[in-house]
Write a protein that holds these residues in place. Structure first.
Motif, PDB file in Angstrom:
ATOM      1  N   PRO A 204       0.805  -1.227   0.000  1.00  0.00           N
ATOM      2  CA  PRO A 204       0.000   0.000   0.000  1.00  0.00           C
ATOM      3  C   PRO A 204       0.837   1.276   0.000  1.00  0.00           C
ATOM      4  O   PRO A 204       0.472   2.257  -0.664  1.00  0.00           O
ATOM      5  CB  PRO A 204      -0.831  -0.129   1.277  1.00  0.00           C
ATOM      6  CG  PRO A 204      -1.007  -1.593   1.456  1.00  0.00           C
ATOM      7  CD  PRO A 204       0.296  -2.200   0.996  1.00  0.00           C
ATOM      8  N   ALA A 208       0.669   4.401  -2.752  1.00  0.00           N
ATOM      9  CA  ALA A 208       0.439   5.793  -2.363  1.00  0.00           C
ATOM     10  C   ALA A 208       1.413   6.747  -3.043  1.00  0.00           C
ATOM     11  O   ALA A 208       1.154   7.955  -3.108  1.00  0.00           O
ATOM     12  CB  ALA A 208       0.545   5.936  -0.845  1.00  0.00           C
ATOM     13  N   HIS A 234      -5.303   3.603  -2.337  1.00  0.00           N
ATOM     14  CA  HIS A 234      -4.098   4.307  -1.884  1.00  0.00           C
ATOM     15  C   HIS A 234      -3.521   5.263  -2.931  1.00  0.00           C
ATOM     16  O   HIS A 234      -2.955   6.286  -2.558  1.00  0.00           O
ATOM     17  CB  HIS A 234      -3.037   3.287  -1.475  1.00  0.00           C
ATOM     18  CG  HIS A 234      -3.461   2.397  -0.355  1.00  0.00           C
ATOM     19  ND1 HIS A 234      -3.419   2.797   0.969  1.00  0.00           N
ATOM     20  CD2 HIS A 234      -3.964   1.131  -0.356  1.00  0.00           C
ATOM     21  CE1 HIS A 234      -3.868   1.815   1.737  1.00  0.00           C
ATOM     22  NE2 HIS A 234      -4.203   0.800   0.962  1.00  0.00           N
TER      23      HIS A 234
END
Length: 283
Positions: A204, A208, A234
């Motif tokens: 994740p 991001a 994300h």
């Protein structure tokens, strides 16, 4: 078509110029064409031809310069014994863009299956080089990687020493014979399986860091949908499109739906580029 030397390897490359070119936008460098779109195919029996009629020609007709190439060891590209890890695939791509003179402006990457993984890793390693991503059935989860490795290992054992390619050729099935021979060579005479086995699944926190626009396209029945939705949770600019009634073979089973989704995504990116350029032009 041409053979291009990049990262010490000879790559089979095909380019399609934009037809027709998009009208010039004031303040935008270049000839007014849309972005360059680079297509990355999947593993083992796949090659650039899977994109040619499905997406590449329509993208060129929509005003984008198109680049297709056979990944390392696939199609008509050279097949070295090693170098099938994702990091090397990213170096292959960036070296190829430099060799083609396409490293001055960001490009869009369209990746199918494993090609989507390479595209995403490229965007993370070289964010200034990637204007946007289209990920078709991208393998983003650890369980899928394990299943794929099991499948590849079983296929490798079945092909090792097999007479199938010769039998297919004797029956006149030359394309099937060629694809089977390529699969045997990749799985049994290169480090492909071992290289993929040591790949680290993206997390994740990696998702991001993806700042460019992303479109992820999956089939409704595909086991890759959860990974795509995790990416969208994300990555700040990611949209997921799930095609009903389809599985992992969306590029073949849902060609028209995929084509519309990809071309709409590229058109929106071109509109945003034009708007940004217009705002930047002094009045």
């Amino acid at each position: 078509m041409a053979d291009i030397l990049a990262n010490a390897l000879r790559f089979h490359v095909h380019r399609l110029p934009a037809v027709p070119a998009v009208p010039a936008v004031p303040g935008v460098p270049g000839d007014g064409a849309g972005r360059t779109v680079v297509f990355l195919h999947g593993l083992v029996v796949d090659n650039l031809s899977s994109f040619y009629c499905t997406l590449a020609v329509p993208a060129a007709q929509a005003g984008h310069d198109v680049v297709l190439y056979d990944l390392r060891g696939h199609g008509r590209t050279e097949r070295p014994p090693t170098g099938y890890d994702t990091a090397t695939a990213v170096r292959d791509l960036t070296a190829l863009l430099a060799a083609l003179g396409l490293d001055e402006r960001p490009v869009h990457l369209v990746g199918n299956s494993y090609g989507g993984t390479v595209a995403l890793h490229t965007a993370l390693a070289h964010p200034d080089l990637v204007a946007g991503l289209v990920l078709i059935e991208p393998p983003l989860s650890g369980p899928w990687l394990e299943n794929m490795l099991d499948t590849l290992s079983v296929a490798a054992l079945a092909l090792e020493g097999s007479e199938v390619p010769r039998e297919l050729a004797s029956l006149g099935a030359r394309k099937a014979a060629r694809l089977t021979a390529t699969a045997d060579a990749l799985l049994n005479r290169t480090s492909l399986i071992d290289d993929i086995a040591v790949s680290r699944p993206l997390r994740p926190e990696d998702f991001a860091r993806v700042r460019c626009p992303v479109l992820a396209v999956c089939g409704e029945h595909s086991e890759l949908v959860p990974g795509a939705r995790e990416l969208a949770r994300h990555a700040p600019r990611c949209t997921v499109r799930v095609l009903p009634g389809l599985g992992h073979d969306v590029l073949q089973g849902g060609t028209e739906e995929v084509r519309r989704a990809v071309l709409d995504h590229l058109a929106e990116a071109a509109r945003q580029q034009a708007d940004q350029a217009t705002e930047a032009v002094p009045v």
